[in-house]
Design an enzyme around this catalytic site. Structure first.
Site, short mmCIF file in Angstrom:
data_model
loop_
_atom_site.label_atom_id
_atom_site.label_comp_id
_atom_site.label_asym_id
_atom_site.label_seq_id
_atom_site.Cartn_x
_atom_site.Cartn_y
_atom_site.Cartn_z
CE LYS A 22 -1.79 2.01 3.98
NZ LYS A 22 -1.38 3.01 4.66
CG ASN A 23 2.21 2.40 3.31
OD1 ASN A 23 1.28 2.86 3.26
ND2 ASN A 23 3.05 2.41 4.90
NE ARG A 96 -1.38 12.46 8.43
CZ ARG A 96 -1.35 13.06 8.54
NH1 ARG A 96 -2.54 13.17 9.49
NH2 ARG A 96 -0.81 13.76 8.62
CB CYS A 120 -3.76 10.73 11.92
SG CYS A 120 -3.32 9.30 12.54
NE ARG A 125 0.80 10.23 10.56
CZ ARG A 125 0.52 9.07 9.47
NH1 ARG A 125 -0.53 8.84 9.83
NH2 ARG A 125 0.85 8.66 8.25
N PRO A 126 2.03 16.46 11.09
CG PRO A 126 4.02 18.12 12.03
CD PRO A 126 3.16 16.66 12.24
CB ILE A 127 2.47 17.55 5.28
CG1 ILE A 127 1.63 18.87 5.74
CG2 ILE A 127 1.82 16.12 5.92
CD1 ILE A 127 0.69 19.25 3.48
CG ASP A 309 3.87 1.67 9.28
OD1 ASP A 309 3.77 1.69 8.16
OD2 ASP A 309 3.66 2.37 10.31
CB ILE A 331 8.05 7.47 14.43
CG1 ILE A 331 9.13 5.73 14.19
CG2 ILE A 331 7.82 7.58 13.49
CD1 ILE A 331 10.80 7.01 13.87
NE ARG A 401 -7.03 4.42 6.25
CZ ARG A 401 -6.95 5.12 6.67
NH1 ARG A 401 -7.00 5.28 7.17
NH2 ARG A 401 -5.57 6.31 5.40
#
Ligand code: EPZ
Length: 425
Positions: A22-23, A96, A120, A125-127, A309, A331, A401
């Site tokens: 997925k990632n 996101r 989230c 989880r800023p960008i 993860d 993380i 998901r």
């Protein structure tokens, strides 16, 4: 909302096949924005986030075919026309990773409007690092009505040093750099296999990239990119989850269509716990356990360290190991949502800030539990597979998901698991 009903106690035996990552698929689908020609991606997982990405690209004017026949899990994307370079709030709030369209949209069309991703379950989880990198490349940034607006006639190559290692930040800016004018050097990059997979697709499209998978990536910008066909990597987190499923149930499993090279930290840790693991080919791993697991500490790190993860899934295993395991989450600031649910099943876990202490071996008893974020949900499935009795897992859309038909795969290896409610309701 769908639920899972799981009766624990069966050792998993036989084979579990791993789907595409997925990632990897999410940034690779976004990369199709960079060309007006067709991009074909194979080994796409049939999961909710991919459907969300299809909706996102289509809403911008792209044509996206998505097929899951026996023969192929393939998407064909054509971004010849991008009539509306906007990632709308209704879509971004459900995923996101939508922020991955920011860099390619500015690079291809000169402008992007992307809804700020809200908070989230697992953290803020800023960008900010994505945006800072685009500004360094000459983009004008504005914020209004909850959206980021980025504009640039043409991005300019720059020297970017990431304050923190960010996977999608590295991917977003890599996609911005491939069409920028001149050379871009990015330092302190993420080294995850998903970054390398994306770089492989971009190179097939005509990009000039060196150093993907290392902390420093060098890009020579080009005028245009052409279409390409690319096969997505196997999902290393799904594979790791299945390895733990085999270990926690005391089974004997072959995990196939995976890449053992991407699982070094996970395999090493499971062997430290006394799990018998061997790579029996370049794309399969055999996992066996007789249940006599030993406690071992983990500390999540960026790749190639132990992946965040896999933290929740490992914690489920640690409840069945003799002794105390320290689980440190470095993380994300709130990635222990699974703890309380595991405690309700009988686990002995104490959280102190970013460290959880798991004391085992504790027998787990079946319970009605709530799925929260994707990997916390996987952790509850693993707990339920060994719990005494029948557990009910609610809100399994969280699992859908990122895991393709997990109940069918696990049932095929002997698990007593079924879905209640209509699929993908
Ligand atoms: C990617 O998220 C993955 N998602 C996540 O997987 C994974 O947990 C994470 O990388 C870490 O490996 C996808 O690839 C789609 P980060 P990402 O940017 O890129 C901070 C799953 O379960 N940060 O590497 O969003 C951030 O808050 C998902 O499949 C900033 O401060 O993660 C975090 O603390 C969950 N500013 C740290 O960096 C930024 O601009 C690492 O985040 C960006 C990130």
């Amino acid at each position: 909302m769908d639920k899972f009903v799981i009766r624990g106690g069966n050792p998993l035996l036989g084979t579990l096949r791993v789907s595409g990552s997925k990632n990897s698929a999410l940034p690779c689908m976004a990369a199709a924005i960079l060309t007006e020609e067709e991009v074909v991606l194979e080994n796409i997982p049939q999961v909710r986030d991919i459907e969300t990405e299809r909706k996102l690209l289509t809403s911008m004017g792209a044509e996206v075919e998505l097929g899951y026949g026996r023969a192929h899990h393939r998407t064909t994307i054509s971004c010849r026309v991008l009539s509306d370079p906007t990632a709308k709030y209704e879509i971004v709030k459900t995923m996101r990773a939508s922020s991955l369209v920011l860099g390619p949209l500015v690079a291809r069309t000169g402008m992007a409007r992307v809804s700020m991703p809200g908070g989230c379950a697992i953290g803020a989880r800023p960008i900010d690092l994505h945006i800072k990198g685009l500004e360094t490349m000459g983009a004008q940034i504005a914020y209004e009505h909850g959206y980021i607006e980025a504009r640039a006639e043409r991005l300019k190559g720059a020297h970017i040093l990431f304050d923190k290692i960010t996977v999608t930040g590295t991917e977003d800016l890599l996609m911005a750099a491939v069409l920028a004018e001149g050379e871009t050097v990015m330092e302190n990059c993420a080294r995850e296999p998903e970054v390398t997979d994306l770089a492989g697709l971009l190179t097939a499209m005509g990009a000039k990239i060196e150093g993907a998978g290392t902390p420093t990536i060098r890009v020579q910008g080009v005028e245009k990119l052409h279409g390409a066909k690319h096969r997505i990597n196997p999902d290393r987190i799904e594979a790791g989850t299945f390895l733990i499923a085999g270990a926690i149930t005391g089974g004997d499993l072959m995990v196939t269509q995976c890449n053992p090279q991407h699982l070094g930290a996970v395999i090493g840790k499971l062997q430290e716990c006394g799990v018998r693991i061997e790579a029996t080919g370049e794309d399969q791993i055999r996992v066996r356990s007789e249940g006599n697991l030993k406690a071992a500490d983990i500390s999540t790190e960026e790749y190639p360290g132990f992946p965040t993860d896999m933290q929740a899934q490992y914690m489920a295993l640690a409840t069945q190991a003799e002794g105390a395991s320290l689980v440190k989450e470095n993380i994300f600031e709130n990635r222990f949502m699974h703890v309380q649910e595991l405690v309700r099943m009988g686990a002995n876990i104490r959280v102190d800030g970013r460290t959880a202490t798991v004391r085992g071996k504790t027998p787990l008893s079946a319970a009605a539990v709530m799925c929260s974020d994707l990997r916390a949900s996987a952790s509850l499935v693993l707990g339920a597979l060994v719990a005494d009795g029948e557990s009910i897992l609610d809100r399994v859309y969280n699992i859908d998901r990122g895991y393709e038909r997990i109940e069918e795969k696990l049932r095929g290896a002997g698990a007593q698991i079924r879905r209640m409610g209509n699929v993908f309701s």
